[in-house]
Design a protein around this motif. Structure first.
Motif, PDB file in Angstrom:
ATOM      1  N   ARG A 325       0.836  -1.213   0.000  1.00 35.47           N
ATOM      2  CA  ARG A 325       0.000   0.000   0.000  1.00 35.47           C
ATOM      3  C   ARG A 325       0.868   1.259   0.000  1.00 35.47           C
ATOM      4  O   ARG A 325       0.579   2.239  -0.673  1.00 35.47           O
ATOM      5  CB  ARG A 325      -0.941  -0.019   1.194  1.00 35.47           C
ATOM      6  N   TYR A 326       1.979   1.186   0.750  1.00 37.17           N
ATOM      7  CA  TYR A 326       2.862   2.365   0.789  1.00 37.17           C
ATOM      8  C   TYR A 326       3.393   2.698  -0.611  1.00 37.17           C
ATOM      9  O   TYR A 326       3.420   3.853  -1.022  1.00 37.17           O
ATOM     10  CB  TYR A 326       4.049   2.132   1.725  1.00 37.17           C
ATOM     11  N   LEU A 331       3.279   6.377  -5.136  1.00 39.50           N
ATOM     12  CA  LEU A 331       3.213   6.619  -6.583  1.00 39.50           C
ATOM     13  C   LEU A 331       1.957   7.411  -6.962  1.00 39.50           C
ATOM     14  O   LEU A 331       1.980   8.229  -7.875  1.00 39.50           O
ATOM     15  CB  LEU A 331       3.264   5.294  -7.343  1.00 39.50           C
ATOM     16  N   GLU A 332       0.881   7.181  -6.234  1.00 43.26           N
ATOM     17  CA  GLU A 332      -0.382   7.851  -6.613  1.00 43.26           C
ATOM     18  C   GLU A 332      -0.553   9.225  -5.989  1.00 43.26           C
ATOM     19  O   GLU A 332      -1.214  10.097  -6.558  1.00 43.26           O
ATOM     20  CB  GLU A 332      -1.576   6.960  -6.216  1.00 43.26           C
ATOM     21  N   ILE A 347       7.792  -4.857  -5.404  1.00 37.57           N
ATOM     22  CA  ILE A 347       6.350  -4.541  -5.376  1.00 37.57           C
ATOM     23  C   ILE A 347       5.954  -3.842  -6.682  1.00 37.57           C
ATOM     24  O   ILE A 347       4.936  -4.162  -7.295  1.00 37.57           O
ATOM     25  CB  ILE A 347       6.030  -3.670  -4.141  1.00 37.57           C
ATOM     26  N   LEU A 348       6.804  -2.942  -7.108  1.00 40.08           N
ATOM     27  CA  LEU A 348       6.516  -2.196  -8.348  1.00 40.08           C
ATOM     28  C   LEU A 348       6.414  -3.134  -9.559  1.00 40.08           C
ATOM     29  O   LEU A 348       5.669  -2.845 -10.510  1.00 40.08           O
ATOM     30  CB  LEU A 348       7.623  -1.156  -8.575  1.00 40.08           C
ATOM     31  N   SER A 349       7.154  -4.246  -9.519  1.00 44.36           N
ATOM     32  CA  SER A 349       7.165  -5.167 -10.680  1.00 44.36           C
ATOM     33  C   SER A 349       5.756  -5.558 -11.113  1.00 44.36           C
ATOM     34  O   SER A 349       5.510  -5.764 -12.296  1.00 44.36           O
ATOM     35  CB  SER A 349       7.900  -6.469 -10.364  1.00 44.36           C
ATOM     36  N   ARG A 360       7.251  13.349 -13.242  1.00 48.35           N
ATOM     37  CA  ARG A 360       8.286  13.773 -12.288  1.00 48.35           C
ATOM     38  C   ARG A 360       9.473  12.846 -12.468  1.00 48.35           C
ATOM     39  O   ARG A 360       9.378  11.812 -13.130  1.00 48.35           O
ATOM     40  CB  ARG A 360       7.773  13.666 -10.851  1.00 48.35           C
ATOM     41  N   ASP A 361      10.590  13.231 -11.821  1.00 46.16           N
ATOM     42  CA  ASP A 361      11.790  12.397 -11.924  1.00 46.16           C
ATOM     43  C   ASP A 361      11.634  11.160 -11.062  1.00 46.16           C
ATOM     44  O   ASP A 361      11.360  11.274  -9.856  1.00 46.16           O
ATOM     45  CB  ASP A 361      13.014  13.189 -11.454  1.00 46.16           C
ATOM     46  N   ILE A 362      11.855   9.996 -11.669  1.00 42.46           N
ATOM     47  CA  ILE A 362      11.836   8.746 -10.908  1.00 42.46           C
ATOM     48  C   ILE A 362      13.124   7.982 -11.215  1.00 42.46           C
ATOM     49  O   ILE A 362      13.508   7.833 -12.380  1.00 42.46           O
ATOM     50  CB  ILE A 362      10.603   7.886 -11.279  1.00 42.46           C
ATOM     51  N   ILE A 363      13.791   7.557 -10.158  1.00 42.60           N
ATOM     52  CA  ILE A 363      15.036   6.792 -10.321  1.00 42.60           C
ATOM     53  C   ILE A 363      14.815   5.400  -9.731  1.00 42.60           C
ATOM     54  O   ILE A 363      14.402   5.271  -8.575  1.00 42.60           O
ATOM     55  CB  ILE A 363      16.213   7.485  -9.588  1.00 42.60           C
TER      56      ILE A 363
END
Ligand SMILES: NC(=O)C1=CN([C@@H]2O[C@H](COP(=O)(O)OP(=O)(O)OC[C@H]3O[C@@H](n4cnc5c(N)ncnc54)[C@H](OP(=O)(O)O)[C@@H]3O)[C@@H](O)[C@H]2O)[C@@H](O)CC1
Ligand SMILES: Nc1ncnc2c1ncn2[C@@H]1O[C@H](COP(=O)(O)OP(=O)(O)O)[C@@H](O)[C@H]1O
Ligand SMILES: [K+]
Length: 496
Positions: A325-326, A331-332, A347-349, A360-363
């Motif tokens: 959830r975090y 992200l949202e 989790i993002l996978s 926005r910038d995401i690394i």
């Protein structure tokens, strides 16, 4: 210095053809490059059927025109030759060069002819080789390797060495030196490849520079990286250097949160706040009193983040339902530049669609295992291309960790020359995530922050590895300020 893989080098050739050069012209320019480094009086030039062979044939003609003693060896008469190969082979015949055709029954005799020359030129295969050379090719390679009195110069790549990994196929030429064309080959960064390449000389063709158009990588070394680090300003205060929020750690994985926090503080973040569980916060006050902490609420709201300049999520977050959830909440609901590491990447996978429309910038900072989950790839795939395509498709800066860590935003791609095997210890990636977040918070653009973070991390590790067998994360962290100071002092723009 530019670096290419087999796919990127193919693309490089295609770009040059699009710029209006013919393949025969490119081969001619390639042999000009080779000629600069060829010395001696007598040559055996062994030419395969593709453009690597064409380079050899064109070189043979130039040496012959310089009145050198040249013998050419080929494997195919006319079938199966590339266009440029057929063109230069016909020229060799027109000029009456000595051309010998390898066949199973004349192998020994023809190899015998080579023993009289000073130099053997390996122009059998270059980046077009797609599996181990077999049959007559294998026999010739093995025979050449038995000739100890001759210098062996490889054109572009020693035949049988894999362009991308630097690992040998079953049969491979052991060259004295390799003249590689247009760019360093990715495989040559593998130190074991030196057994086969010998000394490597990179030669650029005298043509339009299409390196960036083709997507070649650049080597980011001291010279490129030192000047990127900015001096701290006279009247700077903690607010000048950014406020970072690290959503890290859980009861089971406290260490990762502590290491990333300390990495962030020691690399110059103005204020570092760790948003975590009570147990992590308690440990943090002992380990890194400079960091501040807030208890992580069960549901993250936009308002929780208004004061931060950069956010890190991952580093010991775990993979509980709460952690899921975090990651989704961050992200949202947040808008700040974001660094995603460790568990948060796993989790993002399952939710890479969330990377769409982020604006926005995401690394992302995966190691190879985490990247495999994010972007399933095959062990044979060209990782330079896979990494670049992933970054482009998802509009992120990708930091693919390992030796010579890859940093790419899909348009610009780098391999970072810093870091070493002594750093292969648990927690090292958490420190890196902290450093990169610190730099993003200090205002460096995402690509620069990622490159500089990887460089500072690796450079600090390199300084320590001069004395130590292993470099452990806690020790590396303590040394970061000194290493950064070294970089500033060694930068001519600052010292002059
Ligand atoms: N970038 C630059 O600056 C420039 C680079 N140039 C040069 O071009 C070179 C690349 O040329 P290239 O693409 O023609 O590939 P190359 O290595 O000659 O091999 C292809 C041939 O090998 C064959 N083949 C493949 N695997 C095989 C196997 N296991 N066993 C047997 N055969 C096998 C394959 O057959 P196919 O797969 O087509 O059936 C094809 O016939 C590059 O290294 C550089 O020297 C310059 O000329 C221009 C500017
Ligand atoms: N053999 C190596 N050569 C160069 N750098 C290495 C090597 N092994 C590890 N590193 C560096 O150490 C870090 C390890 O990160 P990671 O695998 O995420 O560790 P952890 O998950 O334990 O924090 C990366 O920055 C990587 O580039
Ligand atoms: K070769």
């Amino acid at each position: 210095m530019y670096i290419g893989s087999h796919t990127l080098m193919k693309r490089y050739d295609e770009c040059l053809l699009k710029h209006g050069y013919t393949i025969e012209q490119l081969v001619d320019k390639a042999s000009d490059c080779l000629l600069k480094h060829i010395h001696g009086e007598s040559f055996s030039i062994v030419c395969g059927p593709g453009n690597n062979g064409a380079d050899g044939l064109s070189l043979a003609i130039k040496l012959y025109q310089q009145k050198k003693n040249v013998q050419v060896f080929i494997f195919e008469n006319t079938n199966h030759l590339s266009k440029a190969n057929a063109y230069y082979l016909q020229k060799c015949y027109d000029l009456s060069l000595s051309v010998y055709l390898f066949q199973q029954d004349n192998l020994e005799e023809l190899v015998g002819y080579m023993t009289a020359c000073d130099t053997i030129v390996d122009a059998i295969f270059g980046f077009g080789l797609n599996s181990s050379p077999r049959g007559i090719y294998q026999s010739v390679i093995e025979s050449i390797n038995q000739l100890y009195d001759q210098e062996v110069i490889a054109v572009d790549i020693p035949t049988g060495l894999q362009c991308d990994s630097g690992k040998p196929y079953q049969s491979v030429i052991y060259a004295t030196s390799t003249i590689t064309l247009s760019a360093m080959k990715n495989g040559f960064l593998n130190p074991d490849s030196y057994f086969f390449t010998g000394k490597v000389i990179v030669e650029k063709l005298d043509v339009d520079d299409v390196s960036e158009e083709a997507g070649l990588y650049q080597m980011a070394d001291d010279k490129m990286m030192f000047p990127l680090l900015k001096e701290r300003i006279f009247d700077g205060y903690k607010g000048t250097y950014g406020h970072t929020c690290l959503i890290t750690g859980c009861i089971e994985y406290k260490g990762a949160a502590l290491l990333s926090a300390k990495g962030c503080v020691y690399s110059g973040s103005g204020i570092t706040t760790v948003m975590s569980d009570q147990e992590v916060i308690h440990a943090l006050t002992q380990f890194c009193p400079e960091a501040t902490a807030v208890l992580r609420p069960p549901i993250l709201q936009k308002e929780d983040f208004l004061r931060y300049d950069a956010i890190l999520i991952g580093c010991g977050l775990g993979q509980s339902l709460d952690s899921y959830r975090y990651v989704i909440d961050v992200l949202e609901k947040t808008k700040q530049p974001l660094v995603i590491d460790g568990d948060a990447l796993t989790i993002l996978s399952a939710h890479t669609d969330l990377l769409k429309h982020q604006n926005r910038d995401i690394i992302l900072t995966p190691h190879l295992g985490e990247f495999q989950r994010l972007c399933p790839f095959d062990s044979q795939d060209d990782m330079l291309l896979v990494a670049q395509d992933f970054a482009k498709e998802h509009h992120v800066v990708l930091v693919l960790k390992g030796p010579y860590t890859i940093v790419t935003n899909g348009q610009e791609s780098y391999r970072i020359r810093a870091g070493n095997k002594a750093m292969a210890t648990g927690g090292m990636g958490d420190v890196l995530a902290g450093i990169i977040t610190s730099l993003v918070g200090q205002g460096y653009p995402a690509l620069q922050a990622a490159m500089l973070g990887v460089f500072i991390h690796g450079y600090t590790g390199d300084l320590l590895a001069k004395e130590d067998y292993t470099v452990i994360p806690s020790k590396l962290i303590e040394f970061i300020p000194k290493a950064m100071n070294n970089m500033i002092k060694s930068n001519p723009e600052v010292t002059s």
